[in-house]
Write a protein that holds these residues in place. Structure first.
Motif, short mmCIF file in Angstrom:
data_model
loop_
_atom_site.label_atom_id
_atom_site.label_comp_id
_atom_site.label_asym_id
_atom_site.label_seq_id
_atom_site.Cartn_x
_atom_site.Cartn_y
_atom_site.Cartn_z
N MET A 71 -4.04 13.66 11.56
CA MET A 71 -3.64 12.40 12.17
C MET A 71 -4.34 11.22 11.48
N ILE A 72 -5.63 11.37 11.21
CA ILE A 72 -6.39 10.31 10.54
C ILE A 72 -5.81 10.04 9.15
N ASP A 73 -5.52 11.11 8.42
CA ASP A 73 -4.99 10.95 7.07
C ASP A 73 -3.61 10.29 7.08
N VAL A 74 -2.77 10.68 8.04
CA VAL A 74 -1.44 10.09 8.14
C VAL A 74 -1.53 8.60 8.45
N LYS A 75 -2.37 8.24 9.43
CA LYS A 75 -2.51 6.83 9.80
C LYS A 75 -3.11 6.01 8.65
N THR A 76 -4.05 6.58 7.93
CA THR A 76 -4.65 5.88 6.79
C THR A 76 -3.60 5.60 5.73
N ALA A 116 0.36 1.90 3.06
CA ALA A 116 1.74 1.61 2.68
C ALA A 116 2.18 0.26 3.24
N LYS A 117 1.80 -0.03 4.49
CA LYS A 117 2.14 -1.33 5.08
C LYS A 117 1.49 -2.48 4.32
N ARG A 118 0.23 -2.27 3.95
CA ARG A 118 -0.49 -3.32 3.22
C ARG A 118 0.17 -3.54 1.86
N ALA A 119 0.57 -2.47 1.21
CA ALA A 119 1.20 -2.59 -0.10
C ALA A 119 2.54 -3.31 0.00
N ALA A 120 3.21 -3.14 1.14
CA ALA A 120 4.51 -3.79 1.34
C ALA A 120 4.37 -5.20 1.90
N GLY A 121 3.15 -5.64 2.12
CA GLY A 121 2.93 -6.98 2.65
C GLY A 121 3.23 -7.12 4.13
#
Length: 553
Positions: free
Chosen positions: A286-291, A296-301
């Motif tokens: 779960m930790i790895d998935v959320k990380t 990915a969200k940060r990379a997509a802005g």
């Protein structure tokens, strides 16, 4: 105390006899005499250790105690907590009467008592002044890690159990995740799923076990808030992860097993390790998935600024970036969220249903308050469309909050706090000086039922007792200072439970929805009907045997 006095007298005499013998034998240094002297010294050291193990320190002997053998016998039976404290409480009353510490059973409770636990004598305080001292002076009363069996491996070094230096490091990451509001949808959605199941009980007239259902619902709410994913234990109570977690908790509180000195090498110990490994894999995945999702969200802005709608794990992962807060730290604090954010609230909700079912007039008064705030519910409304209160509505439920406060007074979710150890000499309010390295804990259950504090009706369910403290804004103060530390189910001081608001919002949301949908009464179990339901082992108060009959309004 007869057995302790006998042991004390015997060991003191032994020490007196051994000392001159040791001095005589060491005057001439022949090998045989040196060997004999070593044996004498070894025997003296062993006798001293046994003496300290089984005889209370002199400065603590004024406190009543159930005695070592009564305590061991009680724990070995793996009794429910309330049943165990009834047995040990009777032993302490007998001891106090015999020693003249009290004149009758009707005397106010003593400010503290003494209990022996796994080789340690522990001072247990149960009066507001000492409780305030323990909770607010956290550096003087330092946390003690619980290391029975593999409990320490399961819990890890999280924010709740860590010593002060480690706690200060972790709170910089964990605290911000809790400085937020809690959307009522986090609890309203699992409550709808619960109501759908309870409708079946109401339709058939079957009796209901409230604690079981509340645990399933609270686990769904917790996982939704912590991970953004509902594991749906209401509909799938036997899913692998739910079963693993429940088995871990059952093993953790089974002191009759944990007292076995060979537990770590036993079949039960090996099973516990397997359960921990399975649960850890779930958490680390779960930790790895959320990380990865955050990256990915940060990379997509993409950025979500609505903190109230975000899950705790995401917020902790973000707060941990650029710090020494490790993946293991995330895992340990996620485990404590499961326990503190699920079991404790579920227990409170189970006891709330029980007490409201025992007092129909209080139940109806609470229902009328909810209706006055939310409006009445259409009986034909499907469970999945059942309305839950808004944030403003649940905050305005004054009487329901008094009920919650009174439920948690009579049945605090955590009956006795984890042990502390003094880091410097401490003076208790009765003048007793506790030296450095004394083990201390707080008996919240006894504190909350102390007749000297709450009056002769201390054991009665009376939510009205808190109405006098309601502020002009209609809010019920829920901090320990409002009752001068006579009410402390969430602890107090800087290390007060971070999940307090999470729990209170969840309780108001769930109870208000149940009150709009049903009326209920307690039936069946004689202990429950007599006012004291049976409980499971461990200091997390979990009722069992309660039977409730629901009917749709």
């Amino acid at each position: 105390m007869d057995s302790l006095n006998a042991a004390q007298s015997y060991l003191a005499d032994a020490l007196d006899r051994l000392q001159p013998a040791a001095e005589s034998l060491t005057r001439t240094a022949t090998p045989s005499r040196i060997a004999t002297a070593a044996a004498v010294i070894g025997a003296t050291w062993t006798a001293h250790k046994i003496y300290k193990l089984f005889v209370p320190p002199r400065h603590l002997r004024k406190y009543t105690t159930p005695g070592i053998w009564a305590t061991i016998h009680s724990f070995s039976k793996n009794m429910g907590y309330l049943e165990q404290r009834e047995e040990l409480g009777e032993a302490m009353v007998q001891d106090a009467l015999k020693r003249g510490l009290i004149k009758s059973r009707d005397d106010p409770p003593l400010p503290a008592y003494l209990i022996w636990l796994i080789g340690h004598w522990v001072v247990v305080v149960q009066n507001p002044e000492d409780v305030k001292n323990v909770l607010t002076n956290h550096e003087t009363f330092e946390k003690v890690l619980f290391e029975l069996g593999f409990t320490d491996k399961f819990m890890g070094k999280n924010l709740v159990v860590s010593k002060t230096p480690e706690w200060k490091r972790q709170r910089k990451v964990v605290n911000p995740a809790f400085r937020r509001g809690w959307a009522t949808s986090l609890f309203g959605t699992p409550a709808r799923n619960l109501i759908k199941k309870l409708d079946e009980y109401a339709a058939t007239g079957k009796v209901l076990d409230p604690p079981d259902w509340m645990h399933r619902m609270a686990l769904d709410a917790l996982t939704l808030a912590a991970f953004g994913d509902n594991i749906d234990s209401i509909n799938h109570p036997d899913s692998p992860m739910v079963s693993t977690y429940n088995a871990l908790m059952a093993e953790t509180v089974d002191v009759s097993k944990l007292l076995n000195p060979f537990y770590r090498w036993s079949k039960d110990g090996k099973r516990m390790l397997d359960l921990i490994a399975t649960f850890d894999q779930f958490l680390f995945d779960m930790i790895d998935v959320k990380t990865a999702e955050l990256a990915a969200k940060r990379a997509a802005g993409l950025q979500d600024d609505d903190h109230d709608s975000r899950n705790l794990l995401e917020m902790m992962i973000e707060a941990a970036e650029g710090t020494d807060f490790s993946r293991e730290d995330l895992r340990a604090n996620t485990v404590i969220f499961f326990v503190a954010g699920h079991d404790t609230t579920a227990n409170a909700l189970g006891f709330a249903m029980y007490l409201l079912g025992m007092h129909p007039e209080i139940q109806e008064r609470a229902r009328q308050e909810v209706i006055s705030i939310m409006g009445d519910a259409d009986p034909s409304t499907p469970a999945e469309e059942m309305r839950y209160p808004t944030t403003d509505e649940e905050r305005n439920m004054t009487y329901l909050t008094c009920i919650i406060k009174e439920v948690m007074r009579l049945f605090p979710s955590i009956a006795v706090l984890p042990h502390r150890i003094t880091t410097a000499p401490v003076t208790l309010h009765d003048g007793t000086i506790l030296p450095k390295d004394t083990r201390v804990t707080v008996d919240i259950y006894s504190l909350h039922r102390n007749r000297a504090v709450w009056g002769p009706d201390a054991d009665e369910f009376k939510p009205d007792r808190f109405l006098d403290s309601v502020g002009p804004d209609g809010q019920v103060p829920m901090h320990p200072g409002a009752s001068n530390f006579a009410w402390t189910p969430f602890g107090g001081g800087q290390r007060i439970c971070l999940g307090q608001q999470f729990s209170l919002v969840e309780q108001r949301v769930v109870l208000s929805m149940l009150l709009l949908r049903y009326k209920w009464t307690v039936v069946g179990d004689e202990k429950a009907l007599a006012g004291m339901p049976a409980t499971k082992p461990g200091t997390l108060l979990h009722a069992k045997g309660i039977q409730v009959r629901l009917e749709r309004r």
